[in-house]
Design a protein around this motif. Sequence first.
Motif, short mmCIF file in Angstrom:
data_model
loop_
_atom_site.label_atom_id
_atom_site.label_comp_id
_atom_site.label_asym_id
_atom_site.label_seq_id
_atom_site.Cartn_x
_atom_site.Cartn_y
_atom_site.Cartn_z
N UNK A 223 38.77 -68.03 49.17
CA UNK A 223 39.17 -69.41 49.17
C UNK A 223 38.89 -69.66 47.17
N UNK A 224 37.90 -68.71 47.39
CA UNK A 224 37.75 -68.90 45.45
C UNK A 224 38.45 -67.93 44.88
N UNK B 117 41.97 -79.77 36.13
CA UNK B 117 40.26 -79.70 36.65
C UNK B 117 40.71 -78.79 37.65
N UNK B 118 39.04 -78.12 37.92
CA UNK B 118 38.81 -77.24 38.56
C UNK B 118 37.40 -76.66 39.23
N UNK B 119 37.41 -76.73 40.00
CA UNK B 119 35.24 -76.87 40.52
C UNK B 119 35.53 -75.54 40.84
N UNK B 120 34.78 -75.53 39.87
CA UNK B 120 33.36 -73.63 39.11
C UNK B 120 32.47 -74.03 40.00
N UNK B 121 32.17 -72.50 40.30
CA UNK B 121 30.27 -72.13 41.05
C UNK B 121 30.11 -71.10 39.83
N UNK C 158 29.09 -63.89 37.62
CA UNK C 158 30.39 -64.50 37.56
C UNK C 158 30.54 -66.27 37.33
N UNK C 159 31.51 -66.54 37.57
CA UNK C 159 32.54 -67.93 37.23
C UNK C 159 33.69 -67.35 38.59
N UNK C 160 32.97 -69.09 39.05
CA UNK C 160 34.39 -68.35 40.20
C UNK C 160 34.60 -69.72 40.13
N UNK C 161 36.36 -69.90 40.92
CA UNK C 161 36.76 -71.37 40.71
C UNK C 161 37.45 -70.95 42.54
N UNK C 162 37.13 -72.42 42.93
CA UNK C 162 38.01 -72.68 44.13
C UNK C 162 39.42 -72.59 43.98
N UNK C 163 39.81 -71.95 44.85
CA UNK C 163 41.77 -72.26 44.13
C UNK C 163 42.36 -73.38 44.63
N UNK C 164 42.55 -73.43 43.58
CA UNK C 164 43.97 -74.92 42.78
C UNK C 164 45.52 -74.49 43.16
N UNK C 165 45.66 -73.53 43.59
CA UNK C 165 47.41 -72.85 43.48
C UNK C 165 47.25 -71.57 44.48
N UNK C 166 48.21 -71.03 44.58
CA UNK C 166 48.27 -69.54 45.75
C UNK C 166 49.02 -68.84 44.85
N UNK D 181 52.65 -68.16 53.31
CA UNK D 181 51.22 -68.53 53.58
C UNK D 181 51.03 -69.45 53.76
N UNK D 182 49.85 -70.08 54.77
CA UNK D 182 49.43 -71.44 54.77
C UNK D 182 47.96 -71.33 54.58
N UNK D 183 47.63 -72.03 53.42
CA UNK D 183 45.99 -72.31 52.11
C UNK D 183 46.44 -73.33 52.24
N UNK D 184 44.93 -73.25 52.11
CA UNK D 184 44.14 -74.65 51.52
C UNK D 184 43.60 -74.55 50.42
N UNK D 185 44.26 -75.69 49.59
CA UNK D 185 44.08 -75.77 47.93
C UNK D 185 43.12 -76.68 47.33
N UNK D 186 42.50 -76.64 46.42
CA UNK D 186 41.62 -77.73 45.73
C UNK D 186 41.88 -78.09 44.97
N UNK D 187 42.30 -79.59 44.37
CA UNK D 187 43.07 -80.40 43.42
C UNK D 187 42.17 -81.82 43.36
#
Length: 391
Positions: free
Chosen positions: A22-23, A40-44, A50-58, A75-81
């Motif tokens: 997912x990230x 704009x990214x969701x980061x944590x 290390x800095x990670x981000x929920x994937x906005x793109x596959x 693929x069948x994936x969930x992206x976060x935008x």
Amino acid sequence: MIEIKLNDLYESYGYRKFKISKFEPYDLYADNRDFLKSSQLITFTDLDGSLLALKPDVTLSIVKSNGGGEEKVYYNETVYRPKENHYREILQAGVERIGKIDVFSEAEIIALAAKSIQLISDRFVIRLSDAAFLGELFQVFGISPSTREELLLMFSMKNTSGVDEMVKDGRLTQASADSIRHLIDLYLPFEEGVEEIRKYAFSNTSMEMVQHLSELSRVLKAYGVLDSIYLDFSLVNSMDYYNGILFQGAVAEIPFTILTGGRYDRLPEKMGKKEGAIGFALDLDLVGNYLSKPKTYDVDDLIVYPEDTDPAILARTVEGLIEKGHKVRTVREDEMQTMEQKVHARNVLRPEEAEELLKKVEGRKAETKGGPERAGNLKSEKTEEGAKADD
């Protein structure tokens, strides 16, 4: 489900399923913001700092993981935008082809895009453009980078009014303005459109591009999808990454584009890979929101049982109905009025009524197995049962 049909389609053409986390490391997206729909990214922060981000793109993950060889994946994936002022989980299906991209490879991807949309609706269209042809045209006309950006915006909006102003400002000649205006307005069936733009192939390079598009048209015809494809230069996405074919797909039932794709050789090149790439993504969330049919009933049978009901008999009845294809919900009689969610059931039954229904269903199954001579009686019985349900 549409995902299963899509998977079957892609696997029938030899594509393998690609699965990712997912990230990803934040830098992957920060270094390729121009490729993303939003910066704009969701980061944590991970446990190691290390800095990670929920994937906005596959696509970025697929290209990053590629070792430099030929690859065909889906693929069948969930992206976060971000969407409508909130971050959203968006389910996507897509296909990516990495390697030496020839006209057959392009046609296969476009054909898969068309066949994917056709699984959703027969009333669909694919709009196709060529960023390289426009880039060559601008170069032949000697258009400056700043003017080029303005023109691309006009192409995307199909707005020709600003072209005359550029002539007045001396940034365009009248001849080049006439050509650009015509291409902005152009929207034709693909085969016809390719023949139309031959008159704007002012260099050997652009003539070769037209020949390539003509060959692409021939292959798409062999795939049986040409009639649904139109040439439209309003598709101009980020030309920093997209270097050739661009396309979008839509269906009559949804007022938005549901599929986007194109040739993006510059992305693997930026990552140090000497391979071409083309692919597309289909927004399954958008499809589901518009085309999912609301259920008439939540369950077939809602069994309301009193406290003194024999639980073993009730369990056998429930299991029997489920085995016969029914969806069954049970609730205690004294909790019927306090259910958190109202259940819409085809039948609301007491335990003894449910037992009788099971016997009837089992009898019907037995009659069906009895042979063709039972068909008439079975049809009559169904009709009578439906009349009672209506009463």
